[in-house]
Design a protein around this motif. Structure first.
Motif, mmCIF file in Angstrom:
data_model
loop_
_atom_site.group_PDB
_atom_site.id
_atom_site.type_symbol
_atom_site.label_atom_id
_atom_site.label_comp_id
_atom_site.label_asym_id
_atom_site.label_seq_id
_atom_site.Cartn_x
_atom_site.Cartn_y
_atom_site.Cartn_z
ATOM 1 N N TRP A 126 49.046 -57.253 -31.519
ATOM 2 C CA TRP A 126 48.969 -58.008 -30.277
ATOM 3 C C TRP A 126 49.537 -59.391 -30.518
ATOM 4 O O TRP A 126 49.357 -59.965 -31.602
ATOM 5 C CB TRP A 126 47.512 -58.114 -29.828
ATOM 6 C CG TRP A 126 47.269 -58.986 -28.633
ATOM 7 C CD1 TRP A 126 47.281 -58.594 -27.323
ATOM 8 C CD2 TRP A 126 46.954 -60.380 -28.626
ATOM 9 N NE1 TRP A 126 46.998 -59.669 -26.515
ATOM 10 C CE2 TRP A 126 46.797 -60.779 -27.286
ATOM 11 C CE3 TRP A 126 46.798 -61.343 -29.623
ATOM 12 C CZ2 TRP A 126 46.477 -62.088 -26.903
ATOM 13 C CZ3 TRP A 126 46.494 -62.643 -29.262
ATOM 14 C CH2 TRP A 126 46.329 -63.006 -27.913
ATOM 15 N N ALA A 127 50.211 -59.952 -29.522
ATOM 16 C CA ALA A 127 50.714 -61.321 -29.626
ATOM 17 C C ALA A 127 50.569 -62.014 -28.281
ATOM 18 O O ALA A 127 50.654 -61.387 -27.222
ATOM 19 C CB ALA A 127 52.176 -61.330 -30.063
ATOM 20 N N GLN A 128 50.364 -63.319 -28.354
ATOM 21 C CA GLN A 128 50.318 -64.171 -27.168
ATOM 22 C C GLN A 128 51.428 -65.202 -27.304
ATOM 23 O O GLN A 128 51.624 -65.765 -28.377
ATOM 24 C CB GLN A 128 48.975 -64.895 -27.082
ATOM 25 C CG GLN A 128 48.901 -65.967 -26.011
ATOM 26 C CD GLN A 128 47.575 -66.677 -26.038
ATOM 27 O OE1 GLN A 128 46.632 -66.228 -25.416
ATOM 28 N NE2 GLN A 128 47.490 -67.789 -26.769
ATOM 29 N N ALA A 129 52.148 -65.439 -26.209
ATOM 30 C CA ALA A 129 53.187 -66.475 -26.204
ATOM 31 C C ALA A 129 53.026 -67.322 -24.952
ATOM 32 O O ALA A 129 52.579 -66.831 -23.909
ATOM 33 C CB ALA A 129 54.573 -65.849 -26.259
ATOM 34 N N PHE A 130 53.402 -68.597 -25.070
ATOM 35 C CA PHE A 130 53.401 -69.527 -23.941
ATOM 36 C C PHE A 130 54.825 -69.970 -23.666
ATOM 37 O O PHE A 130 55.637 -70.113 -24.588
ATOM 38 C CB PHE A 130 52.580 -70.785 -24.250
ATOM 39 C CG PHE A 130 51.092 -70.617 -24.259
ATOM 40 C CD1 PHE A 130 50.464 -69.439 -23.880
ATOM 41 C CD2 PHE A 130 50.295 -71.670 -24.672
ATOM 42 C CE1 PHE A 130 49.087 -69.312 -23.898
ATOM 43 C CE2 PHE A 130 48.915 -71.563 -24.696
ATOM 44 C CZ PHE A 130 48.308 -70.381 -24.308
ATOM 45 N N SER A 131 55.087 -70.239 -22.403
ATOM 46 C CA SER A 131 56.326 -70.898 -21.997
ATOM 47 C C SER A 131 55.939 -72.192 -21.309
ATOM 48 O O SER A 131 55.171 -72.187 -20.350
ATOM 49 C CB SER A 131 57.148 -70.029 -21.053
ATOM 50 O OG SER A 131 58.266 -70.766 -20.578
ATOM 51 N N PHE A 132 56.490 -73.300 -21.802
ATOM 52 C CA PHE A 132 56.228 -74.608 -21.220
ATOM 53 C C PHE A 132 57.334 -75.004 -20.243
ATOM 54 O O PHE A 132 57.302 -76.087 -19.675
ATOM 55 C CB PHE A 132 56.104 -75.652 -22.339
ATOM 56 C CG PHE A 132 54.912 -75.414 -23.228
ATOM 57 C CD1 PHE A 132 53.675 -75.950 -22.924
ATOM 58 C CD2 PHE A 132 55.033 -74.638 -24.375
ATOM 59 C CE1 PHE A 132 52.577 -75.730 -23.732
ATOM 60 C CE2 PHE A 132 53.930 -74.408 -25.196
ATOM 61 C CZ PHE A 132 52.701 -74.956 -24.873
ATOM 62 N N ASP A 133 58.349 -74.129 -20.082
ATOM 63 C CA ASP A 133 59.505 -74.451 -19.229
ATOM 64 C C ASP A 133 59.775 -73.356 -18.189
ATOM 65 O O ASP A 133 60.914 -72.995 -17.935
ATOM 66 C CB ASP A 133 60.733 -74.732 -20.077
ATOM 67 C CG ASP A 133 61.140 -73.553 -20.956
ATOM 68 O OD1 ASP A 133 60.563 -72.459 -20.797
ATOM 69 O OD2 ASP A 133 62.035 -73.725 -21.793
#
Length: 168
Positions: A144-151
């Motif tokens: 499992w992985a979590q990613a964020f996008s700030f843009d």
């Protein structure tokens, strides 16, 4: 129709409509966590620690819940997932013992053996888009992985991964 045939028909139907997507996760797991120490800061320094997870299936697969223990960080977490039959989509909710607040859900589904679930959140006061991804699923392991996008989704930063290994 005998009982075995009824069970087989129900199982096949459940898998086809998506409610069986998380059946692989039911049971006890050891989990290797990797969390990025600073998110959205071009950091590549990771905090690694062990934990455990126990997942239960509810309502014939329409829901499931897992409890996560991370004793090295003195925190627990709980994931609640519910499947919308009409939309054929999962909603995934998370709460941890550090805050005790149910976070906004992510929504998505499995396709070709991988699950992708999208949502929005706030990280240190900054709005972020969120993705959870499940892949490399076998009877004995999953990732499992979590990613964020700030843009707004142009760039993604993976900030937490979990490698699951089934307990014997």
């Amino acid at each position: 129709m005998n009982a075995h045939a009824k069970m087989e028909t129900r199982t096949v139907g459940a898998l086809q409509d998506g409610r069986g997507d998380f059946d692989f996760l039911v049971g006890r797991w050891t989990v290797n966590h990797r969390r990025l120490k600073l998110r959205g800061a071009d950091c590549d320094d990771w905090d690694e620690f062990e934990g455990t997870s126990v997942c239960r299936k509810l309502m014939d697969g329409l829901c499931n819940v897992d409890e996560n223990a991370m004793p090295a960080r003195d925190v627990q977490g709980l994931t609640f997932r519910t499947y919308d039959l009409a939309r054929r989509e999962w909603a995934i909710y998370w709460v941890n013992s550090a805050a005790g607040v149910l976070q906004e859900p992510v929504f998505g589904r499995f396709e070709d053996g991988e699950g992708r679930f999208y949502g929005v959140d706030v990280d240190n006061g900054r709005p972020v888009r969120v993705i959870y991804a499940w892949k490399d699923i076998t009877p004995a392991s999953a990732h499992w992985a979590q990613a964020f996008s700030f843009d707004r989704g142009r760039n993604w930063e993976v900030n937490w991964t979990m490698a699951f290994t089934r307990c014997e």
